[in-house]
Design a protein around this motif. Structure first.
Motif, mmCIF file in Angstrom:
data_model
loop_
_atom_site.group_PDB
_atom_site.id
_atom_site.type_symbol
_atom_site.label_atom_id
_atom_site.label_comp_id
_atom_site.label_asym_id
_atom_site.label_seq_id
_atom_site.Cartn_x
_atom_site.Cartn_y
_atom_site.Cartn_z
ATOM 1 N N THR A 67 -6.269 4.431 -1.642
ATOM 2 C CA THR A 67 -5.824 4.070 -2.989
ATOM 3 C C THR A 67 -6.925 3.348 -3.767
ATOM 4 O OG1 THR A 67 -4.734 2.062 -2.170
ATOM 5 C CG2 THR A 67 -3.365 4.023 -2.435
ATOM 6 N N HIS A 79 1.843 1.856 -3.574
ATOM 7 C CA HIS A 79 0.709 2.390 -4.340
ATOM 8 C C HIS A 79 0.411 3.837 -3.979
ATOM 9 C CE1 HIS A 79 -0.733 -0.835 -6.847
ATOM 10 N NE2 HIS A 79 -0.386 -1.668 -5.887
ATOM 11 N N ALA A 80 0.607 4.177 -2.725
ATOM 12 C CA ALA A 80 0.368 5.553 -2.289
ATOM 13 C C ALA A 80 1.551 6.459 -2.606
ATOM 14 C CB ALA A 80 0.079 5.582 -0.784
ATOM 15 N N VAL A 97 0.838 -1.214 0.000
ATOM 16 C CA VAL A 97 0.000 0.000 0.000
ATOM 17 C C VAL A 97 0.864 1.252 0.000
ATOM 18 C CG1 VAL A 97 -2.030 -1.093 1.029
ATOM 19 C CG2 VAL A 97 -0.387 0.058 2.524
#
Length: 140
Positions: free
Chosen positions: A137, A90-91, A87
């Motif tokens: 996200t 992705h962020a 994550v």
């Protein structure tokens, strides 16, 4: 072995991994992720980054790493560190930024993503960050 050859070998290993819902998948994929990280460091620190070919190889290594990390993070056997790393990627947050966001030391982020044990209180905070980033996200 060249960078391209090593990457091809790792991609071949990825293609033969067990089913992603098995614990064996997470263990085997973690080994490949480790090898991809080592290849990334070796490639990015090489004095041979002149021209497009090595840069394209580095990009391919990172795309392969991210795709496999995403698969691992979706497994029911993924660790907190694997889910956090996915994550965070992705962020588009660094480990420093993630640490600051949840009030833990940078070393805690690096440690949990490396598979080291994390104190219970930090684990709860990190799980909260994973949940928030996952929601953010997914909505984007």
């Amino acid at each position: 072995m060249s960078t391209d050859d090593t990457l091809r070998t790792l991609i071949a290993r990825i293609e033969t991994l067990p089913a992603s819902d098995s614990n064996e998948f997470v263990i085997a994929a973690s080994r490949v992720l480790h090898e991809l990280r080592k290849l990334d460091v070796t490639t990015s620190t090489a004095n041979e980054l002149d021209g497009p070919a090595p840069v394209l190889a580095l990009s391919a290594i990172r795309r392969t790493y991210t795709a496999l990390l995403d698969r691992v993070a979706q497994s029911p056997h993924a660790t907190l560190g694997q889910r956090l790393a996915a994550v965070r990627h992705h962020a588009e947050l660094t480990a420093f930024e993630a640490a600051a966001a949840c009030g833990v030391a940078f070393e805690v982020i690096v440690g949990v993503e490396a598979g080291l044990p994390v104190p219970e209180d930090a684990a709860a905070v990190l799980q909260g960050l994973v949940d928030q980033l996952d929601r953010a996200t997914a909505a984007a």
